[in-house]
Every structure is written in C-alpha cells, then in structure tokens.
Design a protein around this motif. Structure first.
Motif, mmCIF file in Angstrom:
data_model
loop_
_atom_site.group_PDB
_atom_site.id
_atom_site.type_symbol
_atom_site.label_atom_id
_atom_site.label_comp_id
_atom_site.label_asym_id
_atom_site.label_seq_id
_atom_site.Cartn_x
_atom_site.Cartn_y
_atom_site.Cartn_z
ATOM 1 N N LEU A 77 0.807 -1.223 0.000
ATOM 2 C CA LEU A 77 0.000 0.000 0.000
ATOM 3 C C LEU A 77 0.839 1.272 0.000
ATOM 4 N N ALA A 78 2.137 1.141 -0.252
ATOM 5 C CA ALA A 78 3.035 2.297 -0.180
ATOM 6 C C ALA A 78 2.620 3.417 -1.134
ATOM 7 N N ASN A 79 2.142 3.096 -2.320
ATOM 8 C CA ASN A 79 1.761 4.116 -3.307
ATOM 9 C C ASN A 79 0.253 4.275 -3.451
ATOM 10 N N ALA A 80 -0.503 3.688 -2.560
ATOM 11 C CA ALA A 80 -1.961 3.780 -2.642
ATOM 12 C C ALA A 80 -2.402 5.217 -2.398
ATOM 13 N N PRO A 81 -3.256 5.765 -3.246
ATOM 14 C CA PRO A 81 -3.713 7.135 -3.040
ATOM 15 C C PRO A 81 -4.613 7.279 -1.816
#
Length: 102
Positions: A77-81
């Motif tokens: 989920l590091a780049n999840a908006p």
C-alpha cells in the motif's frame, strides 16, 4: 449472407464504435465475407467427428504452485492514493446507508 448497412450500423452502435460511412461500407463487405465463410463451414458433414476443445494436443504447462515471499501490507500500500487500515480505500459503489458485509 449479406449484411445491410443498417445491420452493420446497429452492430457498431452495440460495440460503441463511431464509424464513418466509408468505414461502414468496408465493414459491411468484411463482415458479410466472414458470415459467408461461417456458412460454408456449417455445411460440412461432421458426422463421426468428435468435438475438440483445442485443435492441437496440449499438455498442462503450469509450474508448481510454490509459496514465495509476499509483500507486507505497508509495502503493498506504499503508493496507494487512499488507504484504510490494511486495505485500499476506494470510492463507494452503492448509494446506500446499509452496512457493508465482507
């Protein structure tokens, strides 16, 4: 079987395609040729011919299902908006006040 321009126009509309009159005329010829060929195939005698799932002998080519390393929730989920705990946050799909069951 020859298709009319109106039939081709209807198929294009169902496929959500915008086509010029020249494109419709081309598609009319091509689709009619395809249907004529399918009609020829339908006239073949297939008595005693077993149905096939694939025309060539095919073997399972899948690899063994082996457990490997997985991403942690933080890595996934590091780049999840939008993140909600350990899940991706997405806009609501249904307009309802009922609770969501999982």
């Amino acid at each position: 079987m020859s298709l009319t321009l109106d039939e081709v126009r209807k198929v294009a509309k169902l496929a959500r395609l915008e086509m010029s009159d020249a494109d419709l005329a081309t598609m009319q010829k091509q689709l009619s040729a395809i249907l004529d060929y399918v009609d020829q195939l339908g006239q073949l005698n297939t008595d005693g011919v077993e149905p096939l799932a694939h025309p060539l002998p095919v073997a399972n080519v899948f690899r063994e299902d082996v457990i490997g390393t997985c991403l942690t929730p933080d890595e996934a989920l590091a780049n999840a908006p939008n993140r909600l705990a350990d899940f991706f946050g997405v806009p609501a799909v249904f307009d309802t006040d009922e609770p969501v069951s999982h």
